[in-house]
Design an enzyme around this catalytic site. Structure first.
Site, PDB file in Angstrom:
ATOM      1  N   GLU A  30       0.830  -1.205   0.000  1.00  0.00           N
ATOM      2  CA  GLU A  30       0.000   0.000   0.000  1.00  0.00           C
ATOM      3  C   GLU A  30       0.865   1.256   0.000  1.00  0.00           C
ATOM      4  O   GLU A  30       1.816   1.370   0.777  1.00  0.00           O
ATOM      5  CB  GLU A  30      -0.898  -0.017   1.241  1.00  0.00           C
ATOM      6  CG  GLU A  30      -1.798   1.207   1.374  1.00  0.00           C
ATOM      7  CD  GLU A  30      -2.777   1.064   2.521  1.00  0.00           C
ATOM      8  OE1 GLU A  30      -3.558   0.076   2.501  1.00  0.00           O
ATOM      9  OE2 GLU A  30      -2.745   1.898   3.441  1.00  0.00           O
ATOM     10  N   THR A  61      -3.827   4.985  -1.417  1.00  0.00           N
ATOM     11  CA  THR A  61      -4.825   5.526  -0.501  1.00  0.00           C
ATOM     12  C   THR A  61      -5.389   6.856  -1.002  1.00  0.00           C
ATOM     13  O   THR A  61      -4.896   7.448  -1.950  1.00  0.00           O
ATOM     14  CB  THR A  61      -4.247   5.713   0.913  1.00  0.00           C
ATOM     15  OG1 THR A  61      -3.212   6.711   0.864  1.00  0.00           O
ATOM     16  CG2 THR A  61      -3.694   4.421   1.445  1.00  0.00           C
ATOM     17  N   TYR A  62      -6.400   7.320  -0.283  1.00  0.00           N
ATOM     18  CA  TYR A  62      -7.186   8.490  -0.668  1.00  0.00           C
ATOM     19  C   TYR A  62      -7.304   9.365   0.565  1.00  0.00           C
ATOM     20  O   TYR A  62      -7.742   8.899   1.612  1.00  0.00           O
ATOM     21  CB  TYR A  62      -8.559   7.981  -1.088  1.00  0.00           C
ATOM     22  CG  TYR A  62      -9.449   8.837  -1.926  1.00  0.00           C
ATOM     23  CD1 TYR A  62     -10.297   9.758  -1.342  1.00  0.00           C
ATOM     24  CD2 TYR A  62      -9.491   8.681  -3.305  1.00  0.00           C
ATOM     25  CE1 TYR A  62     -11.174  10.499  -2.102  1.00  0.00           C
ATOM     26  CE2 TYR A  62     -10.360   9.417  -4.078  1.00  0.00           C
ATOM     27  CZ  TYR A  62     -11.197  10.335  -3.484  1.00  0.00           C
ATOM     28  OH  TYR A  62     -12.070  11.067  -4.244  1.00  0.00           O
ATOM     29  N   ALA A  64      -8.141  12.230   3.545  1.00  0.00           N
ATOM     30  CA  ALA A  64      -9.362  12.591   4.254  1.00  0.00           C
ATOM     31  C   ALA A  64     -10.111  13.680   3.513  1.00  0.00           C
ATOM     32  O   ALA A  64      -9.533  14.649   3.045  1.00  0.00           O
ATOM     33  CB  ALA A  64      -9.022  13.060   5.670  1.00  0.00           C
ATOM     34  N   GLY A 121     -14.443   6.771   4.534  1.00  0.00           N
ATOM     35  CA  GLY A 121     -13.514   7.880   4.621  1.00  0.00           C
ATOM     36  C   GLY A 121     -13.606   8.668   5.908  1.00  0.00           C
ATOM     37  O   GLY A 121     -14.608   8.620   6.621  1.00  0.00           O
ATOM     38  N   ASP A 122     -12.543   9.411   6.203  1.00  0.00           N
ATOM     39  CA  ASP A 122     -12.475  10.228   7.410  1.00  0.00           C
ATOM     40  C   ASP A 122     -12.920  11.653   7.138  1.00  0.00           C
ATOM     41  O   ASP A 122     -12.676  12.182   6.048  1.00  0.00           O
ATOM     42  CB  ASP A 122     -11.035  10.291   7.925  1.00  0.00           C
ATOM     43  CG  ASP A 122     -10.543   8.947   8.433  1.00  0.00           C
ATOM     44  OD1 ASP A 122     -11.374   8.198   8.956  1.00  0.00           O
ATOM     45  OD2 ASP A 122      -9.340   8.678   8.308  1.00  0.00           O
ATOM     46  N   HIS A 165     -14.003  -0.702  14.616  1.00  0.00           N
ATOM     47  CA  HIS A 165     -13.847   0.696  14.239  1.00  0.00           C
ATOM     48  C   HIS A 165     -14.170   1.585  15.441  1.00  0.00           C
ATOM     49  O   HIS A 165     -15.102   1.289  16.206  1.00  0.00           O
ATOM     50  CB  HIS A 165     -14.771   1.033  13.067  1.00  0.00           C
ATOM     51  CG  HIS A 165     -14.477   2.377  12.484  1.00  0.00           C
ATOM     52  ND1 HIS A 165     -14.966   3.538  13.030  1.00  0.00           N
ATOM     53  CD2 HIS A 165     -13.723   2.733  11.421  1.00  0.00           C
ATOM     54  CE1 HIS A 165     -14.531   4.572  12.320  1.00  0.00           C
ATOM     55  NE2 HIS A 165     -13.773   4.111  11.352  1.00  0.00           N
ATOM     56  N   LYS A 181     -21.651  -4.955   4.288  1.00  0.00           N
ATOM     57  CA  LYS A 181     -20.848  -4.529   3.146  1.00  0.00           C
ATOM     58  C   LYS A 181     -20.576  -5.699   2.208  1.00  0.00           C
ATOM     59  O   LYS A 181     -20.618  -5.555   0.986  1.00  0.00           O
ATOM     60  CB  LYS A 181     -19.537  -3.911   3.613  1.00  0.00           C
ATOM     61  CG  LYS A 181     -19.695  -2.579   4.322  1.00  0.00           C
ATOM     62  CD  LYS A 181     -18.353  -1.936   4.639  1.00  0.00           C
ATOM     63  CE  LYS A 181     -17.570  -2.661   5.682  1.00  0.00           C
ATOM     64  NZ  LYS A 181     -16.370  -1.900   6.119  1.00  0.00           N
ATOM     65  N   GLN A 192      -7.736  -3.203   8.839  1.00  0.00           N
ATOM     66  CA  GLN A 192      -6.906  -2.161   9.414  1.00  0.00           C
ATOM     67  C   GLN A 192      -5.656  -2.844   9.958  1.00  0.00           C
ATOM     68  O   GLN A 192      -5.654  -4.059  10.212  1.00  0.00           O
ATOM     69  CB  GLN A 192      -7.683  -1.467  10.530  1.00  0.00           C
ATOM     70  CG  GLN A 192      -6.924  -0.379  11.271  1.00  0.00           C
ATOM     71  CD  GLN A 192      -6.422   0.709  10.354  1.00  0.00           C
ATOM     72  OE1 GLN A 192      -5.324   0.571   9.816  1.00  0.00           O
ATOM     73  NE2 GLN A 192      -7.198   1.750  10.154  1.00  0.00           N
TER      74      GLN A 192
END
Length: 326
Positions: A30, A61-62, A64, A121-122, A165, A181, A192
């Protein structure tokens, strides 16, 4: 591509679903979008070095709030066009309307990218701030999975949380969110980061007990310095296991010893997970190849047991999912 029209994707591009179905193990890495020119040079140096290991896939990754959206898309497009690697694009719902989300899916399709990791997403600025739905967007990850599925023949991954989470009210609720999901169309999951095999094994048992057999790939981040421990807690929202922390505290004054122990612990953890039947390992690299490469090479994984398929690779071998409680 017209919004909402099913995407036409090249059949020759392999998906993570194909790779896992081939019966081998998946080994992947990653990366994250860099903010500077020097960071970009380091990223592509790491990508080229890890490409020689012939990983099953690499993910990008993407940020926040969609803060690195364009950089993520650009890196994924370049990996698809200029390397032999299979890219997986992280994809979040924060601050995006459904129209924007469909447009982004179209960009990936136009680049020949068939693999998307859907995470809610955050919130921008503070990952633990209140999550606010875009007025024209989606609320839960399962909706994001359905949106991608409706756009074309994509392979969709989701996040899983061994500890749970931080926004989930309980472990049972977190497990139910994950199963939802999967039932929405997820092909596989990546966890995670975690540092104790039992946390992954308990997650897998909880999911199996609910009749869900979606493959769950464990995510590992080698500890290379003491600050990594605090950083892992910040990124994952999960406490670092005290018995593991105690091992590092014994050598905390020797940076080289910390790094050696981190590689040793990472390899021990990966071996245990593979022995317990994990479908592979996903490595967080922080855009540097050395630690993940050393852990992977200690595993001595023969090509005969790695995920193999037909696609851009002759034979693929082998990498912080926050904000995705639902």
């Amino acid at each position: 591509m017209a919004l909402g029209r099913p995407s036409v994707l090249p059949d020759r591009v392999p998906t993570v679903r194909d790779l896992l179905a081939a019966g081998g193990r998946s080994f992947s890495f990653e990366f994250f979008p860099p903010k500077t020119d020097e960071g970009a040079r380091q990223l592509w140096k790491a990508i080229r070095e890890l490409e020689s290991l012939r990983p099953t896939f690499v993910s990008v990754t993407y940020g926040a709030g969609g803060s690195t959206r364009d950089r993520t898309v650009g890196i994924v497009e370049r990996i698809a066009h200029d390397t032999t690697l299979t890219p997986v694009a992280h994809f979040t719902a924060v601050n995006h309307s459904i129209r924007e989300l469909r447009h982004l899916v179209g960009r990936f399709a136009d680049a020949g990218v068939r693999n998307i990791l859907a995470v809610r997403g955050d919130p921008p600025g503070d990952p633990m701030a209140e999550w606010v739905q875009h007025p024209d967007g989606v609320l839960y990850s399962e909706e994001l999975v359905r949106l991608i599925r409706q756009a074309g023949d994509f392979c969709v991954g989701v996040a899983a949380f061994p500890y749970k989470h931080p926004r989930s009210p309980s472990i049972d609720a977190d497990t139910e969110y994950f199963v939802q999901k999967c039932r929405a169309g997820a092909d596989y999951a990546i966890t995670q980061m975690f540092f104790r095999a039992e946390d992954y094994l308990r997650l897998r048992d909880r999911v199996a007990a609910r009749g869900c057999d979606t493959p769950i790939i464990p995510c590992i981040m080698p500890v290379t310095q003491m600050s990594t421990i605090a950083r892992s807690e910040q990124l994952s929202g999960a406490p670092f296991p005290p018995e593991v922390a105690a091992r590092f505290e014994e050598v905390a004054d020797d940076p080289e010893a910390v790094r050696r122990l981190g590689i040793e612990h990472g390899a021990e953890l990966c071996r245990r997970l593979l022995d317990e039947g994990a479908p592979g390992i996903h490595f967080i690299t922080f855009n540097r190849s050395s630690a993940s490469r050393e852990v992977f090479q200690r595993l001595n994984v023969p090509s005969s047991v790695t995920a193999g398929p037909a696609g851009r690779h002759p034979l693929p071998v082998a990498g912080g999912l926050q904000g995705d409680a639902r």
